[in-house]
Design a protein around this motif. Structure first.
Motif, PDB file in Angstrom:
ATOM      1  N   ASP A 117      -8.515   1.119   3.599  1.00 58.15           N
ATOM      2  CA  ASP A 117      -7.608   0.092   3.092  1.00 58.15           C
ATOM      3  C   ASP A 117      -6.822  -0.473   4.267  1.00 58.15           C
ATOM      4  O   ASP A 117      -6.585   0.227   5.255  1.00 58.15           O
ATOM      5  N   TRP A 123      -3.033   3.036   1.488  1.00 61.65           N
ATOM      6  CA  TRP A 123      -3.754   4.024   2.295  1.00 61.65           C
ATOM      7  C   TRP A 123      -2.950   5.313   2.408  1.00 61.65           C
ATOM      8  O   TRP A 123      -3.487   6.411   2.253  1.00 61.65           O
ATOM      9  N   ASN A 159     -11.968  -1.372  -4.467  1.00 57.15           N
ATOM     10  CA  ASN A 159     -11.548  -2.073  -3.245  1.00 57.15           C
ATOM     11  C   ASN A 159     -12.589  -3.011  -2.648  1.00 57.15           C
ATOM     12  O   ASN A 159     -12.333  -3.624  -1.616  1.00 57.15           O
TER      13      ASN A 159
END
Length: 173
Positions: A117, A123, A159
């Motif tokens: 990320d 993260w 993601n």
């Protein structure tokens, strides 16, 4: 080609030429990633003499890929990586919360890390600590001091839509 070489060696009862060892050198880790089933803060690591022997067996033609847990937590590892330079090609997988020594970077073939990320809060939540800025700084340092640094971005259904922005973040940082 490699499969044929292995089959021929087995059929003739000859030793198989070692191309790559993947050495899980420790289960110890300095992060608490939400997706990890191991999460060991303490643990054993590979015997140093075994590491030296396996590097010798791999030789100049082979690759020794070091992984873990977090390999840089093994107290003797960076010294041995330096000692093995010119003897075998070593790749190192690290979360880069610990910055490798310059002599370590100069002694390895490739460095691999993961950064899933580009948003610090996301993260940090995923890895269980406030590590993002340190890791990004260490990735930038390693990338500036080594030609072969790989950054893995594991695209998931959560993601994958961020991949383009992640690539831009990586280029800028």
């Amino acid at each position: 080609e490699r499969a044929d070489e292995t089959i021929t060696a087995l059929e003739k009862g000859k030793p198989i030429r070692i191309i790559r060892y993947a050495l899980h050198i420790t289960s110890k880790c300095n992060m608490k990633c939400s997706y990890c089933k191991d999460r060991k803060r303490h643990g054993k690591h590979m015997d140093r003499n075994l590491f030296i022997r396996l590097c010798g067996e791999a030789g100049k033609e082979g690759i020794v890929h070091i992984t873990g847990g977090e390999p840089l937590l093994v107290p003797w590892l960076e010294e041995e990586i330096y000692n093995q330079r010119g003897t075998t090609r070593i790749t190192l997988s690290s979360n880069l919360f610990i910055k490798p020594q310059t002599k370590t970077l100069n002694s390895i073939f490739r460095l691999k890390t993961s950064l899933d990320d580009y948003e610090a809060n996301n993260w940090n939540k995923m890895v269980g600590g406030d590590f993002f800025q340190i890791v990004v700084k260490n990735i930038a340092y390693c990338s500036g001091n080594h030609d072969l640094v790989s950054i893995c971005y594991t695209a998931t259904h959560q993601n994958a839509h961020k991949l383009k922005r992640f690539i831009q973040f990586a280029k800028n940082n």
